[in-house]
Design an enzyme around this catalytic site. Structure first.
Site, PDB file in Angstrom:
ATOM      1  N   ARG A 177      37.283  33.285  43.704  1.00  0.00           N
ATOM      2  CA  ARG A 177      36.597  32.872  44.676  1.00  0.00           C
ATOM      3  C   ARG A 177      35.212  33.525  44.964  1.00  0.00           C
ATOM      4  O   ARG A 177      34.391  32.853  45.359  1.00  0.00           O
ATOM      5  CB  ARG A 177      37.678  33.033  45.994  1.00  0.00           C
ATOM      6  CG  ARG A 177      38.741  32.298  45.913  1.00  0.00           C
ATOM      7  CD  ARG A 177      39.671  32.539  47.347  1.00  0.00           C
ATOM      8  NE  ARG A 177      39.032  31.981  48.320  1.00  0.00           N
ATOM      9  CZ  ARG A 177      38.986  32.483  49.854  1.00  0.00           C
ATOM     10  NH1 ARG A 177      40.274  33.204  49.968  1.00  0.00           N
ATOM     11  NH2 ARG A 177      38.626  31.901  50.740  1.00  0.00           N
ATOM     12  N   CYS A 234      35.854  39.288  53.699  1.00  0.00           N
ATOM     13  CA  CYS A 234      36.593  38.560  52.922  1.00  0.00           C
ATOM     14  C   CYS A 234      36.592  37.047  53.188  1.00  0.00           C
ATOM     15  O   CYS A 234      35.333  36.644  53.275  1.00  0.00           O
ATOM     16  CB  CYS A 234      38.180  38.854  53.183  1.00  0.00           C
ATOM     17  SG  CYS A 234      38.704  38.743  54.708  1.00  0.00           S
TER      18      CYS A 234
END
Length: 273
Positions: A177, A234
């Protein structure tokens, strides 16, 4: 040394046995399906109160990301409803490995509550130890929790790029990611320019328990040059709290960028890497 932010299943069970039970909060949550109230109803630590991460530990999704910080009134009401008072000892847990529970730990500290610990390894470790599970709703008297001066720090969105240039901005997501190869949740892939990837999965062992503080210190120490500050983000600010908890175990203070990647990309003028 300050008390550890962790508590083991055995230590928590001992507190129950000694009649010194803390307020226990069940914060089970899954990235793809959200808050797990059904899991709580199916079985939980006796007397634990369920706290809904989506509704009570986060605000309405928007420019601040998928899980912006809750407003003070919402969080205070949730803690009081769960029986938390200013003098309460609190233990938070999830199914393991504490990626959701750490959000509750961080928010309690953000609102000034120091006496809070995370069940290391989560409910999985409680069950593995053979300790009892309850299925009945737990009724508690309302607490008197109040918001007090913060014990946690945040990084404002307007300061993120300067911080990443001059200090260490950790991205706690999975490497794929971070690299922008896949993005299963947010509409845009990539990362904040200048960030360094350090997945939360590297904070725990195969049982979902945090690694030894010395090991964590060695790992993070290699990423943080002497004299540099640390901040973490995050996808939406939830698992970043897990990273901050691991950093605290390693003896390193860190701030949270609450909006994280999901908040960063709401403004198309912000750069992406």
């Amino acid at each position: 040394m300050s008390p550890s932010p962790l508590i083991s299943a055995a230590e928590l069970h001992d507190l129950f046995e000694m009649g010194r039970a803390p307020v226990v909060l069940d914060i089970r949550f899954m990235l793809q399906t959200g808050s797990d109230r059904a899991g709580y109803k199916a079985g939980h630590i006796p007397n634990a109160q369920f706290v809904d991460l989506d509704a009570e530990l986060a605000g309405v999704p928007g420019p601040g990301g998928r899980h912006p910080l809750p407003d003070t009134e919402t969080f205070v009401a949730a803690m009081r409803g769960a029986g938390v008072s200013d003098d309460s000892s609190v233990v938070v847990y999830d199914g393991g490995p504490a990626t959701a529970a750490a959000r509750g730990w961080w928010l309690l500290r953000y609102y000034g509550h120091a006496d809070v610990r995370v069940l290391d390894g989560g409910l999985a470790q409680w069950v593995a130890a053979g300790f009892p599970i309850g299925t009945e709703p737990s009724i508690v008297a309302a607490g008197s929790f109040t918001a007090r001066p913060s014990l946690a720090s945040v990084l404002d969105v307007d300061d993120v790029l300067d911080f990443a240039r001059d200090n260490v901005l950790l991205d706690a997501r999975a490497p794929e990611r971070f690299r922008g190869e896949v993005e299963p949740v947010d509409p845009v892939a990539g990362h904040i320019p200048g960030a360094v990837n350090r997945p939360t999965t590297e904070n725990v062992d195969t049982d979902g328990k945090f690694l030894d503080p010395g090991v964590l210190n060695g790992t993070f120490g290699g990423l943080v040059p002497e004299g540099k500050k640390v901040a973490v983000y995050c996808g939406s600010g939830v698992t970043a709290a897990h990273q901050i908890l691991a950093l605290e175990l390693a003896g390193i203070d860190a701030a949270l960028y609450p909006g994280s990647w999901s908040g960063w990309i709401t403004d198309p003028t912000r750069p992406r890497a």
